[in-house]
Design a protein around this motif. Structure first.
Motif, mmCIF file in Angstrom:
data_model
loop_
_atom_site.group_PDB
_atom_site.id
_atom_site.type_symbol
_atom_site.label_atom_id
_atom_site.label_comp_id
_atom_site.label_asym_id
_atom_site.label_seq_id
_atom_site.Cartn_x
_atom_site.Cartn_y
_atom_site.Cartn_z
ATOM 1 N N LEU A 198 66.071 87.609 -29.040
ATOM 2 C CA LEU A 198 66.672 87.135 -27.792
ATOM 3 C C LEU A 198 65.826 86.012 -27.164
ATOM 4 C CD1 LEU A 198 68.124 89.745 -25.356
ATOM 5 C CD2 LEU A 198 67.007 87.760 -24.425
ATOM 6 N N LEU A 199 64.507 86.214 -27.153
ATOM 7 C CA LEU A 199 63.621 85.208 -26.550
ATOM 8 C C LEU A 199 63.591 83.936 -27.396
ATOM 9 C CD1 LEU A 199 60.697 87.621 -25.554
ATOM 10 C CD2 LEU A 199 62.261 86.467 -23.970
ATOM 11 N N ALA A 200 63.551 84.102 -28.715
ATOM 12 C CA ALA A 200 63.509 82.930 -29.608
ATOM 13 C C ALA A 200 64.813 82.138 -29.486
ATOM 14 C CB ALA A 200 63.269 83.370 -31.049
ATOM 15 N N ASN A 201 65.949 82.857 -29.418
ATOM 16 C CA ASN A 201 67.238 82.162 -29.294
ATOM 17 C C ASN A 201 67.353 81.428 -27.964
ATOM 18 O OD1 ASN A 201 67.949 83.118 -31.724
ATOM 19 N ND2 ASN A 201 69.521 84.548 -31.026
ATOM 20 N N ASP A 202 66.596 81.895 -26.965
ATOM 21 C CA ASP A 202 66.611 81.260 -25.649
ATOM 22 C C ASP A 202 65.664 80.045 -25.611
ATOM 23 O OD1 ASP A 202 67.739 81.343 -23.109
ATOM 24 O OD2 ASP A 202 65.997 82.341 -22.232
ATOM 25 N N LEU A 214 60.588 86.470 -18.584
ATOM 26 C CA LEU A 214 60.972 85.097 -18.241
ATOM 27 C C LEU A 214 60.662 84.751 -16.792
ATOM 28 C CD1 LEU A 214 64.219 84.759 -20.346
ATOM 29 C CD2 LEU A 214 61.875 84.065 -20.902
ATOM 30 N N MET A 215 60.614 85.788 -15.939
ATOM 31 C CA MET A 215 60.259 85.561 -14.536
ATOM 32 C C MET A 215 58.905 84.842 -14.411
ATOM 33 S SD MET A 215 59.366 88.405 -11.744
ATOM 34 C CE MET A 215 57.610 88.187 -11.932
ATOM 35 N N ALA A 236 67.242 93.707 -22.196
ATOM 36 C CA ALA A 236 67.579 92.612 -21.267
ATOM 37 C C ALA A 236 66.675 92.655 -20.026
ATOM 38 C CB ALA A 236 69.042 92.700 -20.855
ATOM 39 N N ALA A 237 66.350 93.852 -19.555
ATOM 40 C CA ALA A 237 65.483 93.971 -18.370
ATOM 41 C C ALA A 237 64.063 93.515 -18.709
ATOM 42 C CB ALA A 237 65.476 95.408 -17.862
ATOM 43 N N ILE A 238 63.606 93.837 -19.917
ATOM 44 C CA ILE A 238 62.254 93.410 -20.333
ATOM 45 C C ILE A 238 62.222 91.884 -20.471
ATOM 46 C CG2 ILE A 238 60.451 93.642 -22.089
ATOM 47 C CD1 ILE A 238 61.695 96.406 -22.773
ATOM 48 N N ALA A 239 63.279 91.322 -21.055
ATOM 49 C CA ALA A 239 63.351 89.858 -21.210
ATOM 50 C C ALA A 239 63.323 89.192 -19.836
ATOM 51 C CB ALA A 239 64.614 89.473 -21.962
#
Ligand SMILES: Cc1cc2nc3c(=O)[nH]c(=O)nc-3n(C[C@H](O)[C@H](O)[C@H](O)COP(=O)(O)O)c2cc1C
Length: 402
Positions: free
Chosen positions: A22-26, A175-176, A168-171
């Protein structure tokens, strides 16, 4: 962002692969470090394939932790904008809380100057143990963040707290840390109201409105990301965002008392809730039967939350109001600004059902000097960030930065 994702030996390690993807795709660069136990649950091949970055381990002899051409643990510690440990085992939490550096991950955790975030996952008994809680308290005292585990049925079959938080909550928590901060908002206490209120007639019937609370929740996220300490007083059923102190309320009276308890210590207020103007005069403790009540309902006014808090404000406190108008919206919003003594009103044109639950929205800010350029149309998350950006710059320009 450049993120190090530490993956220790917990049963939830497979979820870290999803987080890495998820992070890499972002668009973020993610380098994973597996502990020896972590590598028994998930393979380096999976992680390096998903991230297109090398995956590190613990064994220098197998080239997983190299001394050459650079000293790997120092290089990684410097490379990271953030180190996240997911799922954080009792073991790695204990090591880090006590300054131990017995493998690559624990050594990087000690060497890095980047923010560190923990997402623990373990059996309920382990999670409740005072040793684990004391170790986490120590990590918090070092300034580390913790995404608390959820309640649920765990892999061991027990039910309780200890389940890894949603990916999703960890991501979101990761990202915050990378979001740009606004100097006028860093460390400021912002109180936000959001969502509908519900005014009950009896245990089954209620008077409410079509607000979902989505916009206020996105504003809470955006103020949090800009560096503010956010308290959210929330009506409705939407989940609360991570990293925001949330108080759930039902009626306008509940909302007012929750706000009054927090207003004196706040720097600013964002009134985004759709507060009912009236409530039924009486509440029946038992369900009212057909024919037991007159066909006409008697309503009484609810308190005006914005006006009440505005009257109690001290110098330096600011108030942003929202107005949802279906006609003559700029004139009505300007009147609201003046009557309630607000610093700005953001107007939603709700003609034809726009705004409530809609994906994209436009807000027109009104200041004492008149309407400003509209913000939007934008999806609610981007709109909230644009509003916070606009307001942060207004505060800077007004010289209210203390
Ligand atoms: C099947 C299995 C599942 C485990 N799940 C967890 C877990 O969810 N949380 C935890 O703290 N430890 C768990 N453990 C224990 C850790 O793997 C063990 O404490 C290990 O030493 C952790 O090392 P590390 O923190 O260096 O990765 C589990 C062990 C096994 C065999």
């Amino acid at each position: 962002m450049q993120i190090i994702l530490g993956i220790p030996g917990g049963i939830a390690a497979y979820k870290s692969a999803d987080l890495a993807r998820l992070l890499a795709n972002d668009g973020h660069r993610v380098r994973c470090i597996l502990t020896e136990a972590g590598a028994r649950f998930i393979t380096p091949l999976t992680l390096s394939s998903l991230t297109a970055e090398p995956c590190y381990g613990s064994n220098p002899d197998q080239g997983e932790w190299r001394a050459n051409p650079s000293i790997e643990h120092i290089e990684l510690a410097r490379w990271a904008d953030l180190v996240a440990v997911v799922p954080a085992t009792a073991d790695i939490i204990g090591k880090a809380a006590n300054g131990l550096a017995s493998d690559l991950l624990s050594t990087v955790l000690l060497a890095t100057r980047a923010p560190i975030l923990w997402a623990p996952a373990m059996n309920t008994g382990m999670w409740a143990h005072p040793a684990v809680q004391a170790n986490l308290a120590r990590l918090r005292s070092f300034g580390h963040s913790v995404v608390d585990p959820d309640d649920g049925i765990l892999a061991c079959g027990e039910e309780g707290s200890g389940k890894l938080a949603q990916v999703a909550a960890i991501a979101e928590a990761i990202l915050m840390h990378g979001a740009p901060k606004l100097s006028s908002l860093i460390g400021k206490r912002v109180l936000i109201t959001s969502g509908p209120t519900r005014e009950d007639l009896d245990p089954v019937r209620t008077l409410t409105n079509r607000s979902t609370g989505a916009m206020g929740i996105e504003l809470a996220r955006a103020f949090r990301d800009a560096g503010a300490h956010v308290q959210l007083v929330l009506g409705g059923d939407l989940p609360a965002p991570w990293g925001v102190e949330t108080v759930r309320v039902r009626s306008a009276l509940d909302m007012l008392s929750a706000c009054e308890a927090r207003w004196a210590s706040a720097d600013g207020l964002v009134g985004a809730a759709a507060v009912a103007d009236q409530r039924p005069e009486t509440f029946a403790a038992e369900k009212v039967k057909k024919g037991e009540r007159p066909e006409t309902m008697v309503l009484v006014r609810t308190p005006d939350i914005l006006a009440t808090l505005s009257a109690a404000r001290r110098p330096g406190q600011w108030i942003l109001g929202f107005a949802a108008e279906s006609e003559n919206h700029l004139a009505h919003a300007s009147a609201k600004l003046q009557n309630k003594g607000l610093d700005a009103v953001l107007v939603n044109d709700i003609q034809g059902g726009r705004a409530f639950g809609a994906q994209a929205n436009t807000l027109t800010p009104i200041l004492a000097q008149g309407p400003q350029a509209p913000i939007g149309p934008l999806p609610k998350d981007e709109l909230a960030r644009a509003v916070v950006h606009w307001w942060g710059h207004q505060l800077e320009a007004r010289g209210t930065v203390q």
